[in-house]
Design a protein around this motif. Structure first.
Motif, PDB file in Angstrom:
ATOM      1  N   ALA A  58       0.873  -0.995  -0.053  1.00 31.04           N
ATOM      2  CA  ALA A  58      -0.110  -0.082  -0.143  1.00 31.04           C
ATOM      3  C   ALA A  58       0.733   1.218  -0.101  1.00 31.04           C
ATOM      4  CB  ALA A  58      -1.067  -0.153   1.252  1.00 31.04           C
ATOM      5  N   PHE A  59       1.990   1.303   0.870  1.00 28.04           N
ATOM      6  CA  PHE A  59       2.817   2.543   0.850  1.00 28.04           C
ATOM      7  C   PHE A  59       3.313   2.712  -0.273  1.00 28.04           C
ATOM      8  CE2 PHE A  59       2.865   2.364   5.609  1.00 28.04           C
ATOM      9  CZ  PHE A  59       2.303   3.900   5.762  1.00 28.04           C
ATOM     10  N   GLY A  60       3.867   1.462  -0.917  1.00 28.30           N
ATOM     11  CA  GLY A  60       4.749   1.574  -2.280  1.00 28.30           C
ATOM     12  C   GLY A  60       3.984   2.087  -3.354  1.00 28.30           C
ATOM     13  N   ALA A  61       2.413   1.524  -3.504  1.00 25.75           N
ATOM     14  CA  ALA A  61       1.802   2.117  -4.573  1.00 25.75           C
ATOM     15  C   ALA A  61       1.312   3.506  -4.227  1.00 25.75           C
ATOM     16  CB  ALA A  61       0.454   1.090  -4.482  1.00 25.75           C
ATOM     17  N   GLY A  62       1.070   3.978  -3.025  1.00 25.37           N
ATOM     18  CA  GLY A  62       0.762   5.322  -2.775  1.00 25.37           C
ATOM     19  C   GLY A  62       2.095   6.205  -3.073  1.00 25.37           C
ATOM     20  N   ALA A  63       3.148   5.712  -2.796  1.00 28.40           N
ATOM     21  CA  ALA A  63       4.519   6.504  -3.205  1.00 28.40           C
ATOM     22  C   ALA A  63       4.484   6.813  -4.719  1.00 28.40           C
ATOM     23  CB  ALA A  63       5.846   6.020  -2.535  1.00 28.40           C
ATOM     24  N   ALA A  64       4.295   5.712  -5.398  1.00 23.41           N
ATOM     25  CA  ALA A  64       4.563   5.771  -6.862  1.00 23.41           C
ATOM     26  C   ALA A  64       3.373   6.744  -7.587  1.00 23.41           C
ATOM     27  CB  ALA A  64       4.103   4.201  -7.514  1.00 23.41           C
ATOM     28  N   LEU A  65       2.267   6.688  -6.761  1.00 27.35           N
ATOM     29  CA  LEU A  65       1.041   7.807  -7.211  1.00 27.35           C
ATOM     30  C   LEU A  65       1.363   9.061  -7.210  1.00 27.35           C
ATOM     31  CD1 LEU A  65      -2.101   5.830  -6.748  1.00 27.35           C
ATOM     32  CD2 LEU A  65      -1.046   6.194  -9.053  1.00 27.35           C
ATOM     33  N   LEU A  66       2.013   9.289  -5.967  1.00 24.40           N
ATOM     34  CA  LEU A  66       2.637  10.717  -5.773  1.00 24.40           C
ATOM     35  C   LEU A  66       3.598  11.127  -6.492  1.00 24.40           C
ATOM     36  CD1 LEU A  66       2.131  10.614  -1.523  1.00 24.40           C
ATOM     37  CD2 LEU A  66       0.654  11.852  -3.512  1.00 24.40           C
ATOM     38  N   PHE A  67       4.749  10.232  -6.709  1.00 22.83           N
ATOM     39  CA  PHE A  67       5.950  10.723  -7.538  1.00 22.83           C
ATOM     40  C   PHE A  67       5.714  10.442  -8.917  1.00 22.83           C
ATOM     41  CE2 PHE A  67       7.131  10.379  -2.892  1.00 22.83           C
ATOM     42  CZ  PHE A  67       7.532  11.638  -2.758  1.00 22.83           C
ATOM     43  N   PRO A  69       5.897  11.099 -12.697  1.00 24.84           N
ATOM     44  CA  PRO A  69       6.269  12.107 -13.539  1.00 24.84           C
ATOM     45  C   PRO A  69       4.895  12.487 -14.628  1.00 24.84           C
ATOM     46  CG  PRO A  69       7.458  10.358 -13.889  1.00 24.84           C
ATOM     47  CD  PRO A  69       6.578   9.774 -12.941  1.00 24.84           C
ATOM     48  N   GLN A  70       4.066  11.814 -14.801  1.00 26.12           N
ATOM     49  CA  GLN A  70       3.128  12.057 -15.886  1.00 26.12           C
ATOM     50  C   GLN A  70       1.921  12.028 -15.318  1.00 26.12           C
ATOM     51  OE1 GLN A  70       4.948   9.026 -16.184  1.00 26.12           O
ATOM     52  NE2 GLN A  70       5.548   8.571 -17.874  1.00 26.12           N
ATOM     53  N   THR A  71       0.770  12.541 -16.200  1.00 21.87           N
ATOM     54  CA  THR A  71      -0.528  12.429 -15.579  1.00 21.87           C
ATOM     55  C   THR A  71      -1.058  11.284 -15.524  1.00 21.87           C
ATOM     56  OG1 THR A  71      -1.328  12.994 -17.681  1.00 21.87           O
ATOM     57  CG2 THR A  71      -0.816  14.943 -16.372  1.00 21.87           C
ATOM     58  N   GLY A  72      -2.365  11.111 -14.877  1.00 19.72           N
ATOM     59  CA  GLY A  72      -2.814   9.580 -14.922  1.00 19.72           C
ATOM     60  C   GLY A  72      -3.236   9.305 -16.437  1.00 19.72           C
ATOM     61  N   ALA A  73      -3.684  10.028 -17.357  1.00 14.45           N
ATOM     62  CA  ALA A  73      -3.960   9.490 -18.764  1.00 14.45           C
ATOM     63  C   ALA A  73      -2.633   9.064 -19.438  1.00 14.45           C
ATOM     64  CB  ALA A  73      -4.618  10.713 -19.391  1.00 14.45           C
ATOM     65  N   ASP A  74      -1.779   9.823 -19.324  1.00 14.17           N
ATOM     66  CA  ASP A  74      -0.262   9.313 -19.938  1.00 14.17           C
ATOM     67  C   ASP A  74       0.176   8.019 -19.168  1.00 14.17           C
ATOM     68  OD1 ASP A  74      -0.362  11.459 -21.486  1.00 14.17           O
ATOM     69  OD2 ASP A  74       0.983  12.942 -20.051  1.00 14.17           O
ATOM     70  N   ILE A  79       1.380   2.338 -19.399  1.00 15.93           N
ATOM     71  CA  ILE A  79       1.292   1.015 -19.138  1.00 15.93           C
ATOM     72  C   ILE A  79       0.453   0.073 -20.240  1.00 15.93           C
ATOM     73  CG2 ILE A  79      -0.091  -0.418 -17.492  1.00 15.93           C
ATOM     74  CD1 ILE A  79       0.321   1.894 -15.237  1.00 15.93           C
ATOM     75  N   ALA A  80      -0.545   0.634 -20.948  1.00  9.32           N
ATOM     76  CA  ALA A  80      -1.158  -0.007 -22.019  1.00  9.32           C
ATOM     77  C   ALA A  80      -0.124  -0.452 -23.002  1.00  9.32           C
ATOM     78  CB  ALA A  80      -2.356   0.570 -22.341  1.00  9.32           C
ATOM     79  N   ARG A  81       0.861   0.402 -23.199  1.00  7.89           N
ATOM     80  CA  ARG A  81       1.633   0.320 -24.485  1.00  7.89           C
ATOM     81  C   ARG A  81       2.729  -0.670 -23.964  1.00  7.89           C
ATOM     82  NH1 ARG A  81       4.065   5.586 -25.471  1.00  7.89           N
ATOM     83  NH2 ARG A  81       2.251   6.015 -26.643  1.00  7.89           N
ATOM     84  N   ARG A  82       3.136  -0.775 -22.865  1.00  9.75           N
ATOM     85  CA  ARG A  82       4.238  -1.830 -22.280  1.00  9.75           C
ATOM     86  C   ARG A  82       3.532  -3.092 -22.218  1.00  9.75           C
ATOM     87  NH1 ARG A  82       7.280   1.522 -17.352  1.00  9.75           N
ATOM     88  NH2 ARG A  82       8.541   3.025 -18.870  1.00  9.75           N
ATOM     89  N   GLY A  83       2.066  -3.208 -21.669  1.00 11.28           N
ATOM     90  CA  GLY A  83       1.668  -4.365 -21.860  1.00 11.28           C
ATOM     91  C   GLY A  83       1.492  -5.198 -23.084  1.00 11.28           C
ATOM     92  N   ARG A  84       1.186  -4.188 -24.191  1.00 13.30           N
ATOM     93  CA  ARG A  84       1.384  -4.818 -25.529  1.00 13.30           C
ATOM     94  C   ARG A  84       2.375  -5.038 -25.962  1.00 13.30           C
ATOM     95  NH1 ARG A  84      -2.309  -0.156 -26.281  1.00 13.30           N
ATOM     96  NH2 ARG A  84      -0.483   1.025 -27.245  1.00 13.30           N
ATOM     97  N   HIS A  85       3.603  -4.320 -25.751  1.00  8.95           N
ATOM     98  CA  HIS A  85       4.996  -4.924 -26.060  1.00  8.95           C
ATOM     99  C   HIS A  85       5.071  -6.346 -25.532  1.00  8.95           C
ATOM    100  CE1 HIS A  85       9.063  -4.310 -27.300  1.00  8.95           C
ATOM    101  NE2 HIS A  85       9.473  -4.572 -25.947  1.00  8.95           N
ATOM    102  N   ILE A  86       5.039  -6.243 -24.214  1.00  5.79           N
ATOM    103  CA  ILE A  86       5.471  -7.584 -23.403  1.00  5.79           C
ATOM    104  C   ILE A  86       4.696  -8.603 -24.040  1.00  5.79           C
ATOM    105  CG2 ILE A  86       5.277  -8.825 -21.238  1.00  5.79           C
ATOM    106  CD1 ILE A  86       6.098  -5.974 -19.792  1.00  5.79           C
TER     107      ILE A  86
END
Length: 125
Positions: A58-67, A69-74, A79-86
């Motif tokens: 929970a703390f890790g996810a919160g820190a990731a969202l706070l820090f 560098p992009q907006t939520g849409a970006d 994430i979708a692009r990386r998922g398709r690539h993987i």
């Protein structure tokens, strides 16, 4: 830097007492006994570990969202692009594996046929 043991802290190794542990029976057929710290059952230590893991996630996810560098849409787009690539890489890897296995099977069948034919030729000679 590596851990050199109790002697590195100024104490002699012979004066340091080992951690006391007690064997806790978990019951059931075919199960081994678990070692738990004194005063704590193995079930309680597992629950404490699971709770600590959940809090850490929970703390890790919160820190990731706070820090982030992009907006939520970006971030979602990334994430979708990386998922398709993987996914593409995974399909390619499975395809390569299937090709290698088929090739190995073909080579094996060919070698088997050649051995069979050479044995047949030896019997006829």
């Amino acid at each position: 830097m590596s851990y050199a043991g109790p002697a590195a802290r100024g104490k002699r190794a012979s004066t340091v007492e080992p951690l006391q542990a007690e064997t806790v029976s978990r019951g059931g057929v075919g199960r081994r006994n678990a070692i738990a710290p004194r005063g704590m059952s193995s079930q309680k230590s597992t629950a404490v570990f699971a709770a600590g893991l959940a809090v850490g996630i929970a703390f890790g996810a919160g820190a990731a969202l706070l820090f982030a560098p992009q907006t939520g849409a970006d971030t979602r787009r990334l994430i979708a692009r990386r998922g398709r690539h993987i996914g593409r890489r995974g399909r390619d890897a499975w395809g390569d594996l299937a090709y290698e296995l088929k090739s190995a099977a073909r080579r094996r069948r060919k070698a088997w046929r050649q051995r069979r034919e050479s044995r047949r030729d030896e019997e006829l000679s």
